[in-house]
Design a protein around this motif. Structure first.
Motif, PDB file in Angstrom:
ATOM      1  N   UNK A   1      60.209 -56.627  29.749  1.00  0.00           N
ATOM      2  CA  UNK A   1      60.785 -56.224  31.142  1.00  0.00           C
ATOM      3  C   UNK A   1      61.282 -57.407  31.907  1.00  0.00           C
ATOM      4  N   UNK A   2      60.565 -58.551  31.599  1.00  0.00           N
ATOM      5  CA  UNK A   2      60.870 -59.617  32.569  1.00  0.00           C
ATOM      6  C   UNK A   2      62.066 -60.311  31.927  1.00  0.00           C
ATOM      7  N   UNK A   3      63.120 -59.808  32.110  1.00  0.00           N
ATOM      8  CA  UNK A   3      64.536 -60.262  31.869  1.00  0.00           C
ATOM      9  C   UNK A   3      65.241 -60.954  32.987  1.00  0.00           C
ATOM     10  N   UNK A   4      66.094 -61.720  32.526  1.00  0.00           N
ATOM     11  CA  UNK A   4      66.966 -62.617  33.328  1.00  0.00           C
ATOM     12  C   UNK A   4      68.533 -62.568  32.802  1.00  0.00           C
ATOM     13  N   UNK A   5      69.381 -62.412  33.750  1.00  0.00           N
ATOM     14  CA  UNK A   5      70.874 -62.284  33.195  1.00  0.00           C
ATOM     15  C   UNK A   5      71.513 -63.494  33.737  1.00  0.00           C
ATOM     16  N   UNK A   6      72.115 -64.350  33.063  1.00  0.00           N
ATOM     17  CA  UNK A   6      72.783 -65.592  33.301  1.00  0.00           C
ATOM     18  C   UNK A   6      74.155 -65.465  33.191  1.00  0.00           C
ATOM     19  N   UNK A   7      75.019 -66.114  33.993  1.00  0.00           N
ATOM     20  CA  UNK A   7      76.457 -66.150  34.021  1.00  0.00           C
ATOM     21  C   UNK A   7      76.698 -67.635  33.577  1.00  0.00           C
ATOM     22  N   UNK A   8      77.266 -67.742  32.419  1.00  0.00           N
ATOM     23  CA  UNK A   8      77.469 -69.283  31.927  1.00  0.00           C
ATOM     24  C   UNK A   8      78.735 -69.452  31.951  1.00  0.00           C
ATOM     25  N   UNK A   9      79.490 -69.688  32.827  1.00  0.00           N
ATOM     26  CA  UNK A   9      81.051 -70.184  32.591  1.00  0.00           C
ATOM     27  C   UNK A   9      81.781 -68.958  32.395  1.00  0.00           C
ATOM     28  N   UNK A  10      81.252 -67.788  33.124  1.00  0.00           N
ATOM     29  CA  UNK A  10      81.884 -66.429  32.934  1.00  0.00           C
ATOM     30  C   UNK A  10      81.624 -65.412  31.654  1.00  0.00           C
ATOM     31  N   UNK A  11      80.416 -66.101  31.078  1.00  0.00           N
ATOM     32  CA  UNK A  11      79.745 -65.112  29.942  1.00  0.00           C
ATOM     33  C   UNK A  11      78.502 -64.899  30.323  1.00  0.00           C
ATOM     34  N   UNK A  12      78.222 -63.513  30.246  1.00  0.00           N
ATOM     35  CA  UNK A  12      76.812 -63.054  30.609  1.00  0.00           C
ATOM     36  C   UNK A  12      76.064 -62.977  29.340  1.00  0.00           C
ATOM     37  N   UNK A  13      74.796 -63.613  29.572  1.00  0.00           N
ATOM     38  CA  UNK A  13      73.688 -63.665  28.777  1.00  0.00           C
ATOM     39  C   UNK A  13      72.289 -62.938  29.400  1.00  0.00           C
ATOM     40  N   UNK A  14      71.657 -61.805  28.707  1.00  0.00           N
ATOM     41  CA  UNK A  14      70.493 -61.622  29.013  1.00  0.00           C
ATOM     42  C   UNK A  14      69.436 -61.850  28.094  1.00  0.00           C
ATOM     43  N   UNK A  15      68.207 -62.462  28.591  1.00  0.00           N
ATOM     44  CA  UNK A  15      67.362 -62.816  27.771  1.00  0.00           C
ATOM     45  C   UNK A  15      65.654 -62.669  28.637  1.00  0.00           C
ATOM     46  N   UNK A  16      64.792 -63.256  28.135  1.00  0.00           N
ATOM     47  CA  UNK A  16      63.412 -63.174  28.664  1.00  0.00           C
ATOM     48  C   UNK A  16      63.306 -64.501  29.648  1.00  0.00           C
ATOM     49  N   UNK A  17      62.492 -64.331  30.536  1.00  0.00           N
ATOM     50  CA  UNK A  17      62.145 -65.570  31.332  1.00  0.00           C
ATOM     51  C   UNK A  17      61.311 -66.320  30.349  1.00  0.00           C
ATOM     52  N   UNK A  18      60.476 -65.876  29.487  1.00  0.00           N
ATOM     53  CA  UNK A  18      59.606 -66.323  28.623  1.00  0.00           C
ATOM     54  C   UNK A  18      60.549 -67.466  27.648  1.00  0.00           C
TER      55      UNK A  18
END
Length: 238
Positions: A11-28
């Motif tokens: 549940x501890x997820x983070x979404x990153x916008x890297x140069x317009x591309x979205x990535x969802x991963x865990x904080x860990x």
């Protein structure tokens, strides 16, 4: 792993916008390597930027970040057989300061430069004294040292890093060193992330990294991390 731990990781997820591309991963996953830029960023030691939807924004190569993220997930570098962007990926690894990935990409042999150019070199080293008897291992004290012949770079660092205690000394072969510290572990990581970013903006890229362990006292270990940065400069005729 306990069920509660697994649920927390999921549940501890983070979404990153890297140069317009979205990535969802865990904080860990993002904090797998605490000494990296991402480790510092998601520990609160490095400024962050959000996009219009509240996602963390990083202005870097979006498609290549998939390989960065997969390395964070598995600690293994897996590339397609026909992958042709190794040099670009190396630059991304330099930016994110992920030492194991840099080493995995670390073909240190470089093409020869034209005869009218030469390499300028910057050495960055971190010296950490560790307690042998604490669990987990505690960093007692740490300091950072920059050594180079590029005096303009040192002048820029002196002007831009004024709040840090530092002293300068001349070394061998016309080189000059700046030493920052002593400081604690979190201060050292934050300072190093900013120094690497500043050095990179001056056109330097990481050539190699190395780690040296030694024991000085019965209750202490010393660990030295070294980074070598290089950039090509034009020779000036006499």
């Amino acid at each position: 792993m306990e069920n509660g731990d697994w649920k927390h990781m999921m549940t501890d997820t983070v979404t990153l916008n890297v140069g317009g591309h979205l990535y969802t991963t865990s904080l860990t996953t993002l904090q797998r390597y605490p000494d990296s830029m991402l480790g510092a960023m998601f520990r609160g030691d490095f400024p962050t930027t959000r996009d219009s939807r509240g996602n963390y924004f990083i202005d870097r190569d979006g498609p290549l970040f998939r390989y960065i993220l997969n390395f964070l997930r598995t600690s293994k570098l897996t590339l397609p057989c026909d992958f042709k962007e190794t040099e670009l990926l190396r630059k991304e690894a330099d930016f994110y300061q992920i030492e194991p990935l840099i080493q995995s990409l670390g073909d240190t042999t470089k093409p020869l430069y034209p005869l009218d150019t030469f390499e300028q070199v910057v050495e960055l080293s971190s010296t950490r004294k560790l307690s042998k008897y604490s669990n987990p291992v505690a960093v007692i004290i740490t300091q950072l040292t920059i050594t180079t012949k590029v005096h303009a770079l040192l002048e820029g660092i002196s002007n831009n890093f004024t709040r840090w205690n530092k002293h300068m000394m001349d070394t061998r072969d016309f080189q000059v060193s700046f030493t920052f510290g002593p400081c604690d572990y979190h201060q050292e990581v934050s300072l190093r992330v900013h120094l690497v970013e500043y050095i990179s903006k001056q056109g330097f890229t990481i050539r190699n990294t190395r780690v040296h362990h030694m024991s000085e006292r019965a209750n202490e270990n010393t660990v030295e991390h070294h980074w070598t940065f290089c950039r090509v400069a034009q020779k000036v005729e006499d």
